[in-house]
Design an enzyme around this catalytic site. Sequence first.
Site, PDB file in Angstrom:
ATOM      1  N   ASP A  77       0.819  -1.418   0.018  1.00  0.00           N
ATOM      2  CA  ASP A  77      -0.062   0.062  -0.081  1.00  0.00           C
ATOM      3  C   ASP A  77       0.789   1.209  -0.054  1.00  0.00           C
ATOM      4  O   ASP A  77       2.019   1.265   0.312  1.00  0.00           O
ATOM      5  CB  ASP A  77      -0.955   0.099   1.210  1.00  0.00           C
ATOM      6  CG  ASP A  77      -2.172  -0.539   1.129  1.00  0.00           C
ATOM      7  OD1 ASP A  77      -2.112  -1.800   0.474  1.00  0.00           O
ATOM      8  OD2 ASP A  77      -3.230  -0.487   1.874  1.00  0.00           O
ATOM      9  N   ASP A  78       0.067   2.315  -0.464  1.00  0.00           N
ATOM     10  CA  ASP A  78       0.554   3.882  -0.349  1.00  0.00           C
ATOM     11  C   ASP A  78       1.464   4.317  -1.305  1.00  0.00           C
ATOM     12  O   ASP A  78       1.684   5.379  -1.370  1.00  0.00           O
ATOM     13  CB  ASP A  78       1.181   3.993   1.178  1.00  0.00           C
ATOM     14  CG  ASP A  78       0.079   3.631   2.419  1.00  0.00           C
ATOM     15  OD1 ASP A  78      -1.073   3.528   2.006  1.00  0.00           O
ATOM     16  OD2 ASP A  78       0.425   3.915   3.459  1.00  0.00           O
ATOM     17  N   HIS A 128      -6.392   3.096  -4.013  1.00  0.00           N
ATOM     18  CA  HIS A 128      -6.348   3.365  -2.789  1.00  0.00           C
ATOM     19  C   HIS A 128      -6.634   4.833  -2.611  1.00  0.00           C
ATOM     20  O   HIS A 128      -6.181   5.359  -1.176  1.00  0.00           O
ATOM     21  CB  HIS A 128      -4.941   3.087  -2.172  1.00  0.00           C
ATOM     22  CG  HIS A 128      -4.529   2.891  -0.823  1.00  0.00           C
ATOM     23  ND1 HIS A 128      -5.685   2.140  -0.005  1.00  0.00           N
ATOM     24  CD2 HIS A 128      -3.661   3.170   0.160  1.00  0.00           C
ATOM     25  CE1 HIS A 128      -5.359   2.143   1.399  1.00  0.00           C
ATOM     26  NE2 HIS A 128      -4.209   2.625   1.361  1.00  0.00           N
ATOM     27  N   HIS A 132      -5.697   9.235   0.542  1.00  0.00           N
ATOM     28  CA  HIS A 132      -5.450   8.446   1.700  1.00  0.00           C
ATOM     29  C   HIS A 132      -6.104   9.077   2.966  1.00  0.00           C
ATOM     30  O   HIS A 132      -5.521   8.987   3.992  1.00  0.00           O
ATOM     31  CB  HIS A 132      -4.034   8.164   1.862  1.00  0.00           C
ATOM     32  CG  HIS A 132      -4.118   6.716   2.819  1.00  0.00           C
ATOM     33  ND1 HIS A 132      -3.898   6.927   4.020  1.00  0.00           N
ATOM     34  CD2 HIS A 132      -3.498   5.683   2.301  1.00  0.00           C
ATOM     35  CE1 HIS A 132      -3.720   5.701   4.670  1.00  0.00           C
ATOM     36  NE2 HIS A 132      -3.541   4.753   3.585  1.00  0.00           N
ATOM     37  N   HIS A 224       3.550  -2.150   3.102  1.00  0.00           N
ATOM     38  CA  HIS A 224       3.676  -0.623   2.623  1.00  0.00           C
ATOM     39  C   HIS A 224       5.021  -0.498   1.986  1.00  0.00           C
ATOM     40  O   HIS A 224       6.178  -0.832   2.338  1.00  0.00           O
ATOM     41  CB  HIS A 224       3.537   0.306   3.689  1.00  0.00           C
ATOM     42  CG  HIS A 224       2.260   0.079   4.548  1.00  0.00           C
ATOM     43  ND1 HIS A 224       1.807  -0.532   5.471  1.00  0.00           N
ATOM     44  CD2 HIS A 224       0.951   0.825   4.128  1.00  0.00           C
ATOM     45  CE1 HIS A 224       0.575  -0.453   5.805  1.00  0.00           C
ATOM     46  NE2 HIS A 224       0.006   0.351   5.178  1.00  0.00           N
TER      47      HIS A 224
END
Length: 256
Positions: A77-78, A128, A132, A224
């Site tokens: 993620d991210d 995503h 965020h 991540h």
Amino acid sequence: MARHSGGRGWYGKVVGAALGVTVLAVGASLWTAQADAVNASPKATAPAKPGSAVKPVAITIAHASDKGARGVNITVDDGPDPEWTPQVLDVLREYGVKATFCMVGTQAQAHPDLVKKVVADGHRLCDHTVSHDTSMDKKSPAYRSQQILDAERMITKASGGVRPMYYRAPGGAFTPDSRKLAASRGMRPLGWNVDTKDFERPGTDTIVATVQQELPNGPTLLFHDAGGDRSQTVAALRRVLPWLKDQGYSFGFPVR
């Protein structure tokens, strides 16, 4: 799913928004339930191709692996991040593992070369959101729609036309309307079963131990590749991936 708190101010710097933090708890699926879900769900084995028609998918939050009861899903993620994403890709390539990258729209827009690299290596893309915002479930449906659809466009453009196949709400902030919207765009809502908490940088040993201890909760592992120093994540993946293979697991993608 536990919402992450602390250390997320870097997103505010990117988008100029302060991020709220709340808590959302969602029960993890059992291995047997995941196997049933695999049998009941349509499988997809390739990324969404440029120019392909959008086909709606199930609105339920996916946890199961398309490899069945002994499959695991690596999700990251991210990102993308110019320092850490290439290192994560190197480790995945070393062990022949494909993963799902849940990308923040602004990051994808800033680093389209990395988005294309992720796709070229055979990994899948996941929406995503734009910024965020872990409190987006407390905001208006119009705001949630903008966050999801704008990120979808950003990621698709950055990839050269390959659309995200999943939607992961920041911090697990799903709502019925956001799941329905994502599914209508061909993006299966995506949860997780094992939160490695690598974002908190607890130490490589702790990250590895979390995977080993919590894997019975289900097959979808959360890592991540952005938001700070991800050296512990890279080091943990170098240990976790061969350990999973030694335990007889195969690597797949979340069910669609």
